[in-house]
Design a protein around this motif. Sequence first.
Motif, PDB file in Angstrom:
ATOM      1  N   THR A 499       0.864  -1.182   0.000  1.00 27.46           N
ATOM      2  CA  THR A 499       0.000   0.000   0.000  1.00 27.46           C
ATOM      3  C   THR A 499       0.900   1.232   0.000  1.00 27.46           C
ATOM      4  O   THR A 499       2.130   1.118   0.084  1.00 27.46           O
ATOM      5  CB  THR A 499      -0.918   0.012   1.227  1.00 27.46           C
ATOM      6  OG1 THR A 499      -0.115   0.152   2.413  1.00 27.46           O
ATOM      7  CG2 THR A 499      -1.738  -1.262   1.317  1.00 27.46           C
ATOM      8  N   LEU A 500       0.308   2.400  -0.090  1.00 29.99           N
ATOM      9  CA  LEU A 500       1.112   3.628  -0.053  1.00 29.99           C
ATOM     10  C   LEU A 500       1.900   3.718   1.242  1.00 29.99           C
ATOM     11  O   LEU A 500       3.074   4.117   1.250  1.00 29.99           O
ATOM     12  CB  LEU A 500       0.213   4.848  -0.222  1.00 29.99           C
ATOM     13  CG  LEU A 500      -0.424   5.049  -1.599  1.00 29.99           C
ATOM     14  CD1 LEU A 500      -1.416   6.219  -1.562  1.00 29.99           C
ATOM     15  CD2 LEU A 500       0.638   5.292  -2.659  1.00 29.99           C
ATOM     16  N   ALA A 501       1.278   3.334   2.361  1.00 30.18           N
ATOM     17  CA  ALA A 501       1.952   3.421   3.663  1.00 30.18           C
ATOM     18  C   ALA A 501       3.117   2.450   3.749  1.00 30.18           C
ATOM     19  O   ALA A 501       4.214   2.813   4.193  1.00 30.18           O
ATOM     20  CB  ALA A 501       0.945   3.161   4.783  1.00 30.18           C
ATOM     21  N   THR A 502       2.905   1.198   3.327  1.00 28.65           N
ATOM     22  CA  THR A 502       3.984   0.213   3.428  1.00 28.65           C
ATOM     23  C   THR A 502       5.097   0.490   2.424  1.00 28.65           C
ATOM     24  O   THR A 502       6.263   0.223   2.698  1.00 28.65           O
ATOM     25  CB  THR A 502       3.446  -1.213   3.211  1.00 28.65           C
ATOM     26  OG1 THR A 502       2.847  -1.317   1.911  1.00 28.65           O
ATOM     27  CG2 THR A 502       2.419  -1.555   4.275  1.00 28.65           C
ATOM     28  N   GLN A 503       4.736   1.037   1.254  1.00 28.28           N
ATOM     29  CA  GLN A 503       5.775   1.368   0.289  1.00 28.28           C
ATOM     30  C   GLN A 503       6.650   2.502   0.806  1.00 28.28           C
ATOM     31  O   GLN A 503       7.880   2.473   0.677  1.00 28.28           O
ATOM     32  CB  GLN A 503       5.163   1.760  -1.055  1.00 28.28           C
ATOM     33  CG  GLN A 503       6.215   2.107  -2.106  1.00 28.28           C
ATOM     34  CD  GLN A 503       5.701   1.973  -3.518  1.00 28.28           C
ATOM     35  OE1 GLN A 503       4.760   1.246  -3.773  1.00 28.28           O
ATOM     36  NE2 GLN A 503       6.310   2.686  -4.450  1.00 28.28           N
ATOM     37  N   LEU A 504       6.016   3.502   1.419  1.00 23.32           N
ATOM     38  CA  LEU A 504       6.771   4.592   2.030  1.00 23.32           C
ATOM     39  C   LEU A 504       7.689   4.052   3.126  1.00 23.32           C
ATOM     40  O   LEU A 504       8.860   4.423   3.218  1.00 23.32           O
ATOM     41  CB  LEU A 504       5.813   5.628   2.612  1.00 23.32           C
ATOM     42  CG  LEU A 504       6.412   6.693   3.531  1.00 23.32           C
ATOM     43  CD1 LEU A 504       7.432   7.539   2.787  1.00 23.32           C
ATOM     44  CD2 LEU A 504       5.326   7.565   4.122  1.00 23.32           C
ATOM     45  N   TYR A 505       7.158   3.151   3.954  1.00 24.43           N
ATOM     46  CA  TYR A 505       7.948   2.556   5.033  1.00 24.43           C
ATOM     47  C   TYR A 505       9.152   1.799   4.474  1.00 24.43           C
ATOM     48  O   TYR A 505      10.265   1.901   4.992  1.00 24.43           O
ATOM     49  CB  TYR A 505       7.053   1.622   5.856  1.00 24.43           C
ATOM     50  CG  TYR A 505       7.770   0.878   6.951  1.00 24.43           C
ATOM     51  CD1 TYR A 505       7.971   1.454   8.198  1.00 24.43           C
ATOM     52  CD2 TYR A 505       8.243  -0.412   6.732  1.00 24.43           C
ATOM     53  CE1 TYR A 505       8.618   0.765   9.208  1.00 24.43           C
ATOM     54  CE2 TYR A 505       8.894  -1.103   7.739  1.00 24.43           C
ATOM     55  CZ  TYR A 505       9.084  -0.520   8.969  1.00 24.43           C
ATOM     56  OH  TYR A 505       9.733  -1.199   9.969  1.00 24.43           O
ATOM     57  N   ALA A 506       8.914   1.034   3.417  1.00 24.75           N
ATOM     58  CA  ALA A 506       9.998   0.248   2.822  1.00 24.75           C
ATOM     59  C   ALA A 506      11.088   1.151   2.237  1.00 24.75           C
ATOM     60  O   ALA A 506      12.288   0.903   2.431  1.00 24.75           O
ATOM     61  CB  ALA A 506       9.436  -0.663   1.727  1.00 24.75           C
ATOM     62  N   GLU A 507      10.687   2.201   1.542  1.00 20.97           N
ATOM     63  CA  GLU A 507      11.671   3.118   0.947  1.00 20.97           C
ATOM     64  C   GLU A 507      12.469   3.835   2.032  1.00 20.97           C
ATOM     65  O   GLU A 507      13.695   3.976   1.937  1.00 20.97           O
ATOM     66  CB  GLU A 507      10.971   4.140   0.047  1.00 20.97           C
ATOM     67  CG  GLU A 507      10.186   3.561  -1.112  1.00 20.97           C
ATOM     68  CD  GLU A 507      11.066   2.953  -2.178  1.00 20.97           C
ATOM     69  OE1 GLU A 507      12.309   3.001  -2.041  1.00 20.97           O
ATOM     70  OE2 GLU A 507      10.525   2.389  -3.150  1.00 20.97           O
ATOM     71  N   ALA A 508      11.781   4.275   3.082  1.00 22.59           N
ATOM     72  CA  ALA A 508      12.475   4.980   4.168  1.00 22.59           C
ATOM     73  C   ALA A 508      13.404   4.038   4.926  1.00 22.59           C
ATOM     74  O   ALA A 508      14.496   4.437   5.354  1.00 22.59           O
ATOM     75  CB  ALA A 508      11.456   5.590   5.120  1.00 22.59           C
ATOM     76  N   SER A 509      12.997   2.773   5.092  1.00 22.88           N
ATOM     77  CA  SER A 509      13.853   1.808   5.781  1.00 22.88           C
ATOM     78  C   SER A 509      15.134   1.549   5.006  1.00 22.88           C
ATOM     79  O   SER A 509      16.181   1.268   5.594  1.00 22.88           O
ATOM     80  CB  SER A 509      13.090   0.486   5.986  1.00 22.88           C
ATOM     81  OG  SER A 509      11.956   0.697   6.803  1.00 22.88           O
ATOM     82  N   ARG A 510      15.055   1.646   3.681  1.00 26.17           N
ATOM     83  CA  ARG A 510      16.250   1.472   2.847  1.00 26.17           C
ATOM     84  C   ARG A 510      17.072   2.744   2.742  1.00 26.17           C
ATOM     85  O   ARG A 510      18.146   2.747   2.145  1.00 26.17           O
ATOM     86  CB  ARG A 510      15.850   1.010   1.443  1.00 26.17           C
ATOM     87  CG  ARG A 510      15.344  -0.411   1.380  1.00 26.17           C
ATOM     88  CD  ARG A 510      15.272  -0.903  -0.055  1.00 26.17           C
ATOM     89  NE  ARG A 510      14.264  -0.197  -0.820  1.00 26.17           N
ATOM     90  CZ  ARG A 510      13.027  -0.622  -0.992  1.00 26.17           C
ATOM     91  NH1 ARG A 510      12.634  -1.759  -0.430  1.00 26.17           N
ATOM     92  NH2 ARG A 510      12.170   0.061  -1.717  1.00 26.17           N
ATOM     93  N   ILE A 518       6.520  10.621  -3.148  1.00 20.18           N
ATOM     94  CA  ILE A 518       5.235  10.686  -3.851  1.00 20.18           C
ATOM     95  C   ILE A 518       4.158   9.967  -3.042  1.00 20.18           C
ATOM     96  O   ILE A 518       3.037  10.480  -2.891  1.00 20.18           O
ATOM     97  CB  ILE A 518       5.361  10.071  -5.258  1.00 20.18           C
ATOM     98  CG1 ILE A 518       6.435  10.795  -6.064  1.00 20.18           C
ATOM     99  CG2 ILE A 518       4.029  10.141  -5.991  1.00 20.18           C
ATOM    100  CD1 ILE A 518       6.711  10.186  -7.422  1.00 20.18           C
ATOM    101  N   ALA A 519       4.480   8.788  -2.515  1.00 22.30           N
ATOM    102  CA  ALA A 519       3.520   8.052  -1.686  1.00 22.30           C
ATOM    103  C   ALA A 519       3.130   8.875  -0.457  1.00 22.30           C
ATOM    104  O   ALA A 519       1.953   8.953  -0.086  1.00 22.30           O
ATOM    105  CB  ALA A 519       4.103   6.706  -1.262  1.00 22.30           C
ATOM    106  N   ALA A 520       4.120   9.506   0.172  1.00 23.34           N
ATOM    107  CA  ALA A 520       3.844  10.336   1.352  1.00 23.34           C
ATOM    108  C   ALA A 520       2.950  11.516   0.996  1.00 23.34           C
ATOM    109  O   ALA A 520       2.012  11.858   1.731  1.00 23.34           O
ATOM    110  CB  ALA A 520       5.158  10.838   1.944  1.00 23.34           C
ATOM    111  N   LEU A 521       3.229  12.150  -0.140  1.00 19.88           N
ATOM    112  CA  LEU A 521       2.427  13.297  -0.556  1.00 19.88           C
ATOM    113  C   LEU A 521       0.984  12.889  -0.834  1.00 19.88           C
ATOM    114  O   LEU A 521       0.045  13.610  -0.453  1.00 19.88           O
ATOM    115  CB  LEU A 521       3.043  13.935  -1.805  1.00 19.88           C
ATOM    116  CG  LEU A 521       2.340  15.191  -2.333  1.00 19.88           C
ATOM    117  CD1 LEU A 521       2.356  16.303  -1.296  1.00 19.88           C
ATOM    118  CD2 LEU A 521       2.994  15.649  -3.640  1.00 19.88           C
ATOM    119  N   LEU A 522       0.774  11.746  -1.481  1.00 20.57           N
ATOM    120  CA  LEU A 522      -0.589  11.277  -1.764  1.00 20.57           C
ATOM    121  C   LEU A 522      -1.354  11.018  -0.469  1.00 20.57           C
ATOM    122  O   LEU A 522      -2.535  11.357  -0.358  1.00 20.57           O
ATOM    123  CB  LEU A 522      -0.530  10.000  -2.604  1.00 20.57           C
ATOM    124  CG  LEU A 522      -0.050  10.167  -4.051  1.00 20.57           C
ATOM    125  CD1 LEU A 522       0.094   8.806  -4.724  1.00 20.57           C
ATOM    126  CD2 LEU A 522      -1.009  11.046  -4.842  1.00 20.57           C
TER     127      LEU A 522
END
Length: 542
Positions: A499-510, A518-522
Amino acid sequence: MSITKSAFRSLISLSGLLTLLACLPVFGLVWTALQGNNEIWDHLIRFVIPATLIDTFMLLFGVGFLTILIGTGSAWIVTAYQFRGRSILDWALLLPLAVPTYIIAYSYIDILHPIGPVQSLLRDGLGLDMQQLWFPNIRSVWGGIFLLSFVLYPYVYLSTRAMFLMQSASLIEVARSLGLNPNKVLLKVAIPLARPAIAVGTSLVLMETINDIGATEFLGINTLTLSIYSTWINQSDLASAAQIAIFMLMFITFLVLIERLGRQKQRYMNSAQRSRLMPARHITGRKALLLFGLGMIPVVIGFVIPFCHLIVESYKRIQYAGFSDSLLEASVNTLSLASVATFFTILIGFLIVSSARFSQNIWFSRIASLGYAIPGTVLAIGLMLSLGAIDHAIADFLEFKLGISTGLLLLGTSGILIYAYTVRFLAISIGSIESGYNRIHGVLDDAARNLGQNKRGILWRVHFPLLAPAILSAALLVFVDAMKELPATLLLRPINMETLATQLYAEASRGAYEDGAIAALLIVLVGLIPVILLARMGKTNR
């Protein structure tokens, strides 16, 4: 066609069954915690829980204290004083509600990074290199207190502002006639009367803080919630995670009791006040400018800076790589899950509250509302345990009795995630629909009966049309909360589903912060919808 007693009993029974399903995660959690290994629990008690408790209580105390200062001070500024720009502050102070905690942490880590814009500008301006410039580390408990406070203070602001508006003008005038200046009026009259509202708002802040998993992990804060997550994921020990979760649930129950007590006192005090509202003092010149500036500080820190940063980073990302297919897929998944969960949450809430209305039994609605007080991580473990047992029982029965191999039917599917969302946000649906029912006087029911309507006719021809605004508001709030829910989604989502939340989490964790912008802004843009609704409702109520 009249509704029969058996049909009415069926509605009550259905409400009871739905309430039981809402409590199922807690039953599974307690049962598994009792089956845990005592040796592991002893290890947790000695080496894990004390350190996490220290960080957790430091975070809770700091966030609670700072949100009381910011929320109460902001509410007093826009209530007690009339100045140019006050109407802007009135709704702008709600804007940080649109920013989930993990997004403000994500944004400020990128902004305040050693190679980020702030430290780079300071080094260039002062002519220093990276080793010579000292800068506070945002990745700490103190950084967490600062960031979470500036995004969660609206909970205190909303409840305290409402209480300040309801305070009797005569009390304030008497205090002023006795020679109290505005500061003493605030400290000796307004705040003591508003303590129940402050307690309500602060308890909600603390529940949101203890539920957080994204911001605390980004900021390196080892809280109880993060310990539950790491015990489950890293050590594959569900029983020990359940034991920590039970310990945490006891603390949450204590916060809920404080919140309930605050609401009872608030209702009593509201009924005791006279109808004339507290007068606002007219302020001009430098004092007016100072008040406006003070009011805008939390708005700028909690919304403007992270929002502008996300816009800039999203623009850069789109210019460089466009709108990726994975982001489009995550957006579709988010919208689909949130839409289906919203439908079931509103439907179940409507059935439970309606049965309570006809039976005069509020226990179902009260018990079903407890899900909102359960942190997403705790809820996820409870669902995994309870539904896992049911799933295995069904699979074993089908395989050994009928020879059909189905595998697990619930775990690892979108269904369990929708179930989690429904349990988690059912309190929003129930609370909003109950508020709508409170505006429907019993006289309307009597009139409908005199016109020949049965209970079903009253429900669909009288109650439902009048409840439409409350249902729409609840649906909107549930949808947005489901979109930005991280802990439960992170633990229960199907494999390879983002989801947008988990994708943001994954990118930030990396550490790839620019990829998650973009996910955070949406998420923030969608989160603005209920904020606008709250602002409009506030104006209507006044």
